[in-house]
Write an enzyme that holds these catalytic residues in place. Structure first.
Site, mmCIF file in Angstrom:
data_model
loop_
_atom_site.group_PDB
_atom_site.id
_atom_site.type_symbol
_atom_site.label_atom_id
_atom_site.label_comp_id
_atom_site.label_asym_id
_atom_site.label_seq_id
_atom_site.Cartn_x
_atom_site.Cartn_y
_atom_site.Cartn_z
ATOM 1 N N ARG A 1 0.822 -1.201 0.000
ATOM 2 C CA ARG A 1 0.000 0.000 0.000
ATOM 3 C C ARG A 1 0.863 1.261 0.000
ATOM 4 O O ARG A 1 0.637 2.189 -0.764
ATOM 5 C CB ARG A 1 -0.945 -0.002 1.215
ATOM 6 C CG ARG A 1 -1.852 1.224 1.297
ATOM 7 C CD ARG A 1 -2.934 1.019 2.322
ATOM 8 N NE ARG A 1 -3.674 -0.204 2.041
ATOM 9 C CZ ARG A 1 -4.629 -0.302 1.144
ATOM 10 N NH1 ARG A 1 -5.004 0.758 0.454
ATOM 11 N NH2 ARG A 1 -5.242 -1.436 0.930
ATOM 12 N N MET B 1 -11.246 2.027 -6.694
ATOM 13 C CA MET B 1 -11.526 1.026 -5.669
ATOM 14 C C MET B 1 -10.286 0.660 -4.849
ATOM 15 O O MET B 1 -9.955 -0.512 -4.680
ATOM 16 C CB MET B 1 -12.113 -0.237 -6.326
ATOM 17 C CG MET B 1 -13.408 0.020 -7.063
ATOM 18 S SD MET B 1 -14.675 0.758 -6.030
ATOM 19 C CE MET B 1 -15.159 -0.660 -5.066
ATOM 20 N N ARG B 2 -9.603 1.655 -4.387
ATOM 21 C CA ARG B 2 -8.483 1.406 -3.463
ATOM 22 C C ARG B 2 -8.625 2.371 -2.301
ATOM 23 O O ARG B 2 -9.026 3.518 -2.502
ATOM 24 C CB ARG B 2 -7.145 1.719 -4.135
ATOM 25 C CG ARG B 2 -6.548 0.626 -4.983
ATOM 26 C CD ARG B 2 -5.155 1.047 -5.421
ATOM 27 N NE ARG B 2 -4.221 1.070 -4.317
ATOM 28 C CZ ARG B 2 -3.411 0.083 -3.981
ATOM 29 N NH1 ARG B 2 -3.409 -1.031 -4.683
ATOM 30 N NH2 ARG B 2 -2.598 0.197 -2.954
ATOM 31 N N LEU C 1 -6.839 4.769 0.086
ATOM 32 C CA LEU C 1 -5.556 5.478 0.093
ATOM 33 C C LEU C 1 -4.992 5.517 1.515
ATOM 34 O O LEU C 1 -5.731 5.682 2.485
ATOM 35 C CB LEU C 1 -5.751 6.894 -0.455
ATOM 36 C CG LEU C 1 -6.151 6.938 -1.934
ATOM 37 C CD1 LEU C 1 -6.705 8.300 -2.309
ATOM 38 C CD2 LEU C 1 -4.989 6.561 -2.837
ATOM 39 N N HIS D 1 -19.550 9.324 -3.798
ATOM 40 C CA HIS D 1 -19.990 8.054 -3.204
ATOM 41 C C HIS D 1 -21.499 7.891 -3.432
ATOM 42 O O HIS D 1 -22.261 8.841 -3.230
ATOM 43 C CB HIS D 1 -19.680 8.070 -1.701
ATOM 44 C CG HIS D 1 -20.098 6.808 -1.030
ATOM 45 N ND1 HIS D 1 -19.370 5.639 -1.131
ATOM 46 C CD2 HIS D 1 -21.177 6.512 -0.273
ATOM 47 C CE1 HIS D 1 -20.001 4.687 -0.467
ATOM 48 N NE2 HIS D 1 -21.097 5.187 0.069
ATOM 49 N N VAL E 1 -12.647 5.376 5.630
ATOM 50 C CA VAL E 1 -13.319 5.008 4.383
ATOM 51 C C VAL E 1 -14.614 5.795 4.240
ATOM 52 O O VAL E 1 -15.471 5.744 5.120
ATOM 53 C CB VAL E 1 -13.621 3.494 4.346
ATOM 54 C CG1 VAL E 1 -14.449 3.136 3.127
ATOM 55 C CG2 VAL E 1 -12.328 2.718 4.343
ATOM 56 N N ASP E 2 -14.747 6.532 3.117
ATOM 57 C CA ASP E 2 -15.945 7.326 2.847
ATOM 58 C C ASP E 2 -16.290 8.252 4.014
ATOM 59 O O ASP E 2 -17.457 8.496 4.312
ATOM 60 C CB ASP E 2 -17.139 6.423 2.498
ATOM 61 C CG ASP E 2 -16.865 5.604 1.256
ATOM 62 O OD1 ASP E 2 -16.189 6.136 0.353
ATOM 63 O OD2 ASP E 2 -17.289 4.457 1.185
ATOM 64 N N ALA F 1 -27.795 11.404 -10.976
ATOM 65 C CA ALA F 1 -27.590 12.482 -9.992
ATOM 66 C C ALA F 1 -26.103 12.842 -9.911
ATOM 67 O O ALA F 1 -25.731 14.019 -9.830
ATOM 68 C CB ALA F 1 -28.115 12.055 -8.630
ATOM 69 N N GLU F 2 -25.258 11.819 -9.966
ATOM 70 C CA GLU F 2 -23.806 12.065 -9.915
ATOM 71 C C GLU F 2 -23.369 12.941 -11.098
ATOM 72 O O GLU F 2 -22.462 13.760 -10.981
ATOM 73 C CB GLU F 2 -23.056 10.735 -9.960
ATOM 74 C CG GLU F 2 -23.240 9.902 -8.691
ATOM 75 C CD GLU F 2 -22.476 8.578 -8.720
ATOM 76 O OE1 GLU F 2 -22.008 8.156 -9.805
ATOM 77 O OE2 GLU F 2 -22.346 7.964 -7.649
#
Ligand code: GRF
Length: 314
Positions: free
Chosen positions: A189, A214-215, A217, A233, A268-269, A297-298
């Site tokens: 990582r 999809m990692r 950080l 998200h 995360v998020d 919407a995004e």
């Protein structure tokens, strides 16, 4: 002129939305680079179509993976995996030689019953985290000498961690014990994020937009880019963080969900929310149709945040 990098792993619809907005704001901002951690994904084709440079920085494919969902909840654990139950027996015989009062299994049971704050984490993950604590506490308590410590640790087959400091210590320990190159992947990582950082810094990137990347950080990477990394998200955070947000919201039976743009922090998020847009769940929805409308919407939300950011409104 602000330069942004977009990080992707998949279809790249958000990348496209951002690229269209950059064309509109052409004198103020450009997508300078697209980085994907997966090769041959559609997002890379989209980047090429827009004439944006691309870099594929593939995952190392090592044994290391993050299997829990709420990583932030158990950040205090360095996770150490004993690959199989059979390894426990070997470890136990060393522990008994060292006059340990408990077996690994007993220690695990004790520790597990003391964990109340960890939620949504696979049981195995917790064991793994606890095990590290067990070893290090035990070593300190019994003043185990280096040789004995090495013997115990040589039974361990792989390690998982989302913490860097402790990880470094363990990895150094392992390297001195085992000349097994696979243990070098402990640094996966950190190495990955360092390469990524170099690429982005050399190109003078101002902001990093995560678009289905999809990692997770590492905290040291996030520190270097504090308030410069944004993510989109597909839920109304803090509800339904993690990689299965749409499915989980759908299965929970929420009537309103949506999407969130936020600054990226080490969890995360998590991280400061910048903007959100609600999406109604319809009775005829499936996970796929719902995700489709969230993506609509995004399409509005992420570009509008980009525009506000570039105009100094965020
Ligand atoms: C989007 O739903 C986004 O919210 C989430 O991952 C998905 C990426 O889709 N982070 P795409 O690759 O931009 O099409």
């Amino acid at each position: 002129m602000k330069r942004i990098a977009v990080l992707i792993s998949g279809t790249g619809s958000n990348l496209k939305n951002l690229a269209d907005k950059c064309r509109e704001l052409s004198s103020k901002v450009k997508i300078d680079l697209v980085v994907s951690n997966v090769k041959d994904v559609k997002g890379l084709e989209i980047a090429k179509h827009y004439g944006i440079d691309t870099v594929v920085l593939e995952d190392a494919g090592s044994k290391i993976s993050i299997v829990g969902k709420n990583i932030a909840d158990y950040n205090e654990f360095v996770r150490l995996r004993v690959a199989a139950e059979k390894a426990f027996d070997g470890i136990n015989s060393y522990l008994s030689k060292l006059d340990f009062p408990y077996s690994v299994q007993q220690l695990l049971t004790d520790c597990l019953s003391n964990i109340n704050t960890v939620s949504n984490v696979l049981e195995e993950d917790i064991k793994v985290g606890v095990l590290q604590g067990v070893f290090f506490k035990a070593f300190a308590k019994h003043q185990v000498n280096k040789e004995e410590e090495s013997e115990v640790l040589s039974k361990i087959e792989s390690i998982l961690s989302n913490l860097t400091k402790e990880m470094g210590q363990i990895a150094i320990l392992f390297q001195s014990i085992k000349k097994n190159p696979s243990f070098l992947s402990f640094f996966e990582r950190e190495n990955y994020d360092l390469s990524l950082h170099k690429i982005l810094a050399e190109r003078g990137i101002d902001y990093i937009f995560l678009a289905g990347f999809m990692r997770v950080l590492s905290p040291s990477f996030v520190d270097k880019w504090e308030m410069k990394i944004l993510n989109i998200h597909p839920s109304l955070l803090p509800a339904f963080a993690g990689s299965k947000a749409v499915k989980e919201a759908f299965e929970y039976g929420v009537k309103i969900t949506g999407c969130t743009v936020h600054f990226v922090s080490a969890g995360v998020d998590s991280g400061k929310i910048i903007a959100q847009m609600p999406v109604e769940v319809l009775s005829e929805d499936t996970v796929e149709t719902l995700h489709g409308r969230i993506k609509q919407a995004e399409k509005e939300l992420y570009p509008s945040v980009l525009e506000r950011l570039i105009n100094g409104k965020i």
